[in-house]
Design an enzyme around this catalytic site. Structure first.
Site, mmCIF file in Angstrom:
data_model
loop_
_atom_site.group_PDB
_atom_site.id
_atom_site.type_symbol
_atom_site.label_atom_id
_atom_site.label_comp_id
_atom_site.label_asym_id
_atom_site.label_seq_id
_atom_site.Cartn_x
_atom_site.Cartn_y
_atom_site.Cartn_z
ATOM 1 C CG ASP A 132 8.040 1.594 8.669
ATOM 2 O OD1 ASP A 132 6.834 1.602 8.386
ATOM 3 O OD2 ASP A 132 8.899 0.951 8.018
ATOM 4 C CE LYS A 149 0.490 0.870 6.888
ATOM 5 N NZ LYS A 149 1.937 0.913 6.800
ATOM 6 C CD GLU A 196 4.307 3.537 4.971
ATOM 7 O OE1 GLU A 196 4.286 2.922 3.890
ATOM 8 O OE2 GLU A 196 3.629 3.195 5.947
ATOM 9 C CG ASP A 217 7.212 2.073 0.320
ATOM 10 O OD1 ASP A 217 7.319 0.844 0.518
ATOM 11 O OD2 ASP A 217 6.987 2.878 1.245
#
Ligand code: AMP
Length: 512
Positions: free
Chosen positions: A11, A78, A180, A202
């Site tokens: 992850d 990211k 994810e 999420d």
């Protein structure tokens, strides 16, 4: 490569990263082990830095010196991966980060200056991936060269490609990229024989994703997905920081935003206070000697934060997530009562108001079925295990693309080939023709996004199909195939349907 060589699940988070592996099966159920980092933590901060001696630091080592060396400490990278320098997101990030974000020489890519080095975003992601791989290799005492890596569901084709490229830089084969929320659903559902429709909410450090997923035993079918690549815990911190700076300015007339060390101290305490306020109603916010007056008098920040104030400052952010939830639900064709479980993933979902608002929205409290920090890595490891030759786990993942993919029509309009939420893998053909006599090449600009004007979407590339038979205008047809693989990555090819001959395809990413 030997089939016994392990594939780990990674992850690669905006704020923290985590890795896991399946360590055998028990009664047919794969046993997942999180890979511990030094000191027993399961997560590694996704932070990269170079210290004054030129040493590269990753993870906790980088985080520890962050306050003193904010200009050479890269975090949240990211969010910039796979973006062109001129995108709005890069512009917004440049305003809030302390490190230098500048354009590459051709003015297209993003370059980060750290210490004496200039790095691309792939370079930074590669270093973080390498660190996780090293931790895993040391822990498992075997070389790790293959991984399943998760990305936000709302990542575009180019962002996914970037993560694969980062793997290549360090000889880590990214066997598969999975989303994810889908990984979190695997963590919840594998080995449980379920028949349920779940929604995964999420909200992590930097991104927000939501997916409606139908679980039928070992089949995980994503019905719809949505998100915002620029909405996460960092934005909650920034809302607090903005308030703190405003108050301090009102009181002292001093603007701290140009002082990197002061900003870093504020940022640090803001995040800690935000986390504290998830379990208490009030918290002090004190930083001694934050700056000095023109007369050399030291000044402190002395404030108090209440949970209520934090909620007011971040109301708009929580509202945005719920609007996206509503849209994703409409896209899935379902209503709130069709959702069996609401699953929370990502550290920011621990904020009580997030849970309260979801409880009101769905008429039931979110389920505690998965660990918000670990579910994604666990899901990635389970999927990795299912790809291993000696595995008994057979999983079927049916995912979707988060944003439409299409080509530019005359006038700059988007001709949608795959609407958002199209199932993947998926291929579609379009028939084109020449518009000039003896035309030998056809050029197409491909975009991803849901806006009607291509200029508002992200350009995935300019595809040139060469070697078309020479003939009068409109006499030759070209069959163009758009192929989106299971990872949400597009490839294109073309052929002459009359002769069956493949045309030569070249891709140039020309960023807008
Ligand atoms: P993740 O990317 O899932 O690791 O999420 C990290 C984000 O969650 C960071 O922005 C943290 O500040 C935030 N976070 C972690 N714990 C809490 C908490 N108890 N309350 C509110 N936010 C939290």
């Amino acid at each position: 490569m030997g089939s016994k060589e392990p594939i780990i699940g990674i992850d690669l988070g905006t704020t923290n990263s985590c890795a896991a592996i399946v360590d055998g099966e028990k009664d047919g159920v794969p046993q997942v082990k999180l890979i511990p980092y030094k000191g027993g933590d399961y997560t590694v901060p996704s932070i990269f830095a170079i210290d004054d001696k030129g040493n590269e630091l990753i993870g906790y080592e980088a985080k520890r010196q962050w306050q003193l060396n904010p200009k050479n400490t890269i975090y949240g990278a990211k969010r910039l991966v796979g973006r062109s320098f001129r995108s709005d997101i890069v512009e917004t990030m440049r305003k809030v980060v302390q490190y230098n974000v500048r354009p590459s020489e051709d003015n297209k890519e993003v370059v980060l200056d750290v210490g004496k080095k200039s790095l691309s975003l792939q370079d930074v992601s590669a270093r973080i991936l390498n660190k996780i791989r090293d931790v895993a290799s040391n822990h498992l005492r075997i070389p790790v060269n293959r991984a399943v890596v998760t990305v936000p569901a709302y990542f575009s084709d180019r962002q996914r490609q970037s993560v694969k490229d980062a793997g290549k830089l360090i000889d880590l084969e990214v066997v598969r990229i999975i989303n994810e929320p889908t990984a979190a659903a695997l963590a919840y559902g594998v080995g449980k024989d379920l028949n349920k429709t779940v929604i995964i909410y999420d909200l992590g450090g930097g991104t927000f994703d939501v997916s409606v997923i139908e679980i039928r035993k070992q089949v995980f079918e994503v019905k719809s997905t949505g998100g915002d690549i620029f909405l996460g815990g960092i934005d909650f911190d920034n809302a607090m920081i903005h308030h703190i700076l405003k108050e301090f300015r009102a009181k002292t007339g001093i603007d701290l935003s140009a002082d990197p060390v002061a900003m870093q101290r504020i940022k640090d305490l803001a995040e800690r206070t935000k986390i504290d306020l998830s379990s208490r109603e009030e918290a002090p916010f004190n930083i001694p000697f934050i700056t000095m007056t023109a007369q050399g008098q030291p000044l402190n920040i002395e404030m108090r934060f209440t949970r209520k104030l934090l909620e007011q400052l971040t109301l708009e952010l929580v509202d945005r997530t719920l609007k996206i939830v509503a849209r994703v639900l409409v896209d899935s064709g379902l209503s709130t009562k069709d959702i069996d479980e609401v699953m929370l993933v990502g550290g920011q979902t621990r904020m009580p108001i997030v849970q309260d608002r979801l409880t009101k929205f769905f008429g039931k409290p979110p389920s505690k079925g998965v660990h918000p920090d670990e579910a994604v890595a666990i899901g990635a490891a389970l999927y990795a295990h299912s790809l291993q030759d000696d595995s008994n786990l057979k999983l079927q993942l049916l995912d979707v693309i988060p944003m439409g993919i299409g080509l530019e029509k005359a006038g700059g309009e988007m001709h949608v080939v795959f609407p958002r939420n199209s199932a993947i893998p998926n291929a579609k053909q379009l028939l084109g023709t020449t518009s000039a006599d003896n035309q030998t090449e056809l050029i197409m600009r491909i975009f991803q996004g849901d806006h009607t004007a291509v200029a508002d979407n992200e350009q995935l590339g300019e595809f040139t199909f060469a070697g078309i038979r020479q003939a009068p205008s409109g006499q030759v047809q070209v069959e163009i195939t758009f192929d989106v693989n299971i990872e949400g990555i597009l490839t294109m090819y073309a052929r002459d349907p009359a002769t069956g001959k493949e045309l030569k395809t070249t891709v140039r990413v020309t960023q807008t």
